[in-house]
Every structure is written in structure tokens, then in C-alpha cells.
Motif scaffolding. Sequence first.
Motif, short mmCIF file in Angstrom:
data_model
loop_
_atom_site.label_atom_id
_atom_site.label_comp_id
_atom_site.label_asym_id
_atom_site.label_seq_id
_atom_site.Cartn_x
_atom_site.Cartn_y
_atom_site.Cartn_z
N MET A 1 0.81 -1.20 0.00
CA MET A 1 0.00 0.00 0.00
C MET A 1 0.85 1.26 0.00
SD MET A 1 -3.25 0.23 -0.03
CE MET A 1 -4.72 -0.65 0.11
N ASP A 2 2.13 1.15 0.22
CA ASP A 2 2.99 2.33 0.26
C ASP A 2 3.13 2.98 -1.10
OD1 ASP A 2 3.38 1.96 2.92
OD2 ASP A 2 5.20 0.77 2.67
N ASP A 3 2.96 2.24 -2.17
CA ASP A 3 3.14 2.82 -3.50
C ASP A 3 1.82 3.35 -4.09
OD1 ASP A 3 2.06 0.32 -3.70
OD2 ASP A 3 3.12 -0.20 -5.55
N TYR A 4 0.73 3.36 -3.31
CA TYR A 4 -0.56 3.87 -3.78
C TYR A 4 -1.03 4.93 -2.79
CZ TYR A 4 -4.98 3.63 -6.33
OH TYR A 4 -6.05 3.93 -7.12
N PRO A 5 -0.67 6.20 -3.03
CA PRO A 5 -0.99 7.26 -2.07
C PRO A 5 -2.49 7.47 -1.90
CG PRO A 5 0.48 8.07 -3.82
CD PRO A 5 0.07 6.68 -4.17
N LEU A 6 -2.81 8.16 -0.85
CA LEU A 6 -4.21 8.42 -0.51
C LEU A 6 -4.90 9.25 -1.59
CD1 LEU A 6 -6.37 8.00 1.64
CD2 LEU A 6 -5.60 10.11 2.72
N LEU A 7 -4.21 10.21 -2.17
CA LEU A 7 -4.81 11.03 -3.22
C LEU A 7 -5.20 10.18 -4.43
CD1 LEU A 7 -5.62 13.84 -4.11
CD2 LEU A 7 -3.33 14.16 -5.03
N ASN A 8 -4.39 9.19 -4.76
CA ASN A 8 -4.74 8.29 -5.86
C ASN A 8 -5.98 7.48 -5.53
OD1 ASN A 8 -2.62 9.21 -7.34
ND2 ASN A 8 -1.34 7.40 -7.07
N LEU A 9 -6.13 7.10 -4.28
CA LEU A 9 -7.33 6.39 -3.86
C LEU A 9 -8.57 7.27 -4.04
CD1 LEU A 9 -8.63 3.90 -2.49
CD2 LEU A 9 -8.23 5.07 -0.31
N PHE A 10 -8.47 8.54 -3.66
CA PHE A 10 -9.58 9.45 -3.85
C PHE A 10 -9.92 9.63 -5.33
CE2 PHE A 10 -8.45 11.42 0.42
CZ PHE A 10 -9.46 10.75 1.07
N TRP A 11 -8.91 9.76 -6.19
CA TRP A 11 -9.14 9.87 -7.62
C TRP A 11 -9.81 8.62 -8.17
CZ3 TRP A 11 -9.66 13.87 -10.47
CH2 TRP A 11 -8.98 15.04 -10.18
N THR A 12 -9.36 7.46 -7.71
CA THR A 12 -9.97 6.20 -8.15
C THR A 12 -11.44 6.15 -7.74
OG1 THR A 12 -7.83 5.11 -7.95
CG2 THR A 12 -9.79 3.70 -8.02
N MET A 13 -11.71 6.54 -6.51
CA MET A 13 -13.10 6.54 -6.04
C MET A 13 -13.95 7.53 -6.83
SD MET A 13 -12.44 6.13 -1.94
CE MET A 13 -13.88 7.02 -1.53
N LEU A 14 -13.37 8.70 -7.16
CA LEU A 14 -14.11 9.69 -7.94
C LEU A 14 -14.45 9.15 -9.32
CD1 LEU A 14 -15.16 12.64 -8.26
CD2 LEU A 14 -12.92 13.15 -9.24
N TRP A 15 -13.48 8.57 -10.00
CA TRP A 15 -13.73 8.02 -11.33
C TRP A 15 -14.71 6.86 -11.27
CZ3 TRP A 15 -13.28 10.63 -15.43
CH2 TRP A 15 -12.30 11.59 -15.54
N PHE A 16 -14.65 6.03 -10.24
CA PHE A 16 -15.60 4.93 -10.09
C PHE A 16 -17.01 5.48 -9.89
CE2 PHE A 16 -17.77 1.73 -7.46
CZ PHE A 16 -17.73 0.67 -8.35
N PHE A 17 -17.14 6.52 -9.07
CA PHE A 17 -18.44 7.15 -8.84
C PHE A 17 -18.98 7.75 -10.14
CE2 PHE A 17 -20.88 10.99 -7.80
CZ PHE A 17 -21.93 10.40 -7.10
N ILE A 18 -18.15 8.43 -10.90
CA ILE A 18 -18.59 9.01 -12.18
C ILE A 18 -19.02 7.91 -13.14
CG2 ILE A 18 -17.75 10.24 -14.23
CD1 ILE A 18 -16.12 12.00 -12.30
N TRP A 19 -18.29 6.81 -13.16
CA TRP A 19 -18.65 5.69 -14.05
C TRP A 19 -20.00 5.09 -13.66
CZ3 TRP A 19 -18.65 0.22 -13.17
CH2 TRP A 19 -18.78 -0.52 -14.35
N ILE A 20 -20.24 4.92 -12.37
CA ILE A 20 -21.54 4.39 -11.91
C ILE A 20 -22.66 5.37 -12.26
CG2 ILE A 20 -22.89 3.80 -9.85
CD1 ILE A 20 -20.93 1.65 -10.61
N MET A 21 -22.44 6.66 -12.07
CA MET A 21 -23.47 7.65 -12.42
C MET A 21 -23.74 7.63 -13.92
SD MET A 21 -24.56 8.79 -9.66
CE MET A 21 -25.61 10.03 -10.32
#
Length: 134
Positions: A1-21
Amino acid sequence: MDDYPLLNLFWTMLWFFIWIMWLFLLFKVITDIFRSHDMNGWAKAGWLILALILPFLGVLLYVIFRGKSMGQRDMDAAQEREAAFRSYVRDAAGQPEGSASGSHVAELARLAELKDNGSLTPEEFDKAKAKLLT
């Protein structure tokens, strides 16, 4: 998990949310195509092919060109559902006019109103209610 920063997690969640919408919007557009009564079969087929072959562009164009009428159809359908629900509740709660239990309900409501405004004492209300229910 050290190579996947928190900001990237937020971006991934945002894109997943946009895809679901977008998926919700795609299904909404497809159902609206079939529900629309002002289009003929060829127009429906054309919009459906456009929405399925070029989904992002097709959905975007449909919302641009037919979004207002899509909203109006949603409002009309909601009003029809509300009217049907109110009609069902009236039919289920009330008895047909002229039935004995329907007149008893109206009479009890009238007695309760008379008691509430002070025209009947609680004892008179209880006597009238007992007489009505026997």
C-alpha cells in the motif's frame, strides 16, 4: 500500500463514482427511448444504436437534444403514479357510498368534531358512539 498514495485512492473513487453515475444515466436514457411516445420506431432504433455503439457521445447527445422532454415524461409519469396511489388509498380506506360502515365512519367523524368544538360533552359523545356502534 505504500506505493498507492491516498490522493490516488480518492481519484480512483471519484472516477468509479462518475462511471456508476454514467451507467445510471445510460439506463435512464435507454428506458426513456422506449417510453417516448412522440418518436417513431426508426427514431427509437437510431437513438438506441447511437447510445449502444457510441455510448458516451450517444447519451450526451440524447440528453442535449431530448433532455427537456425526458424530464417532462418523468414528471408526467410521477403525477400518474401519484394519482393512481391516491385513488387506491381512497378506494381502500373508504367504503362505497351508501354502505353502512361508510356512513358510520362519517357519523363518528361528525360526532368527534362536535365533541372537539364543545357542542357535545364527553359523556354524550360516548353514549352516541355506543349507540352508533351497536
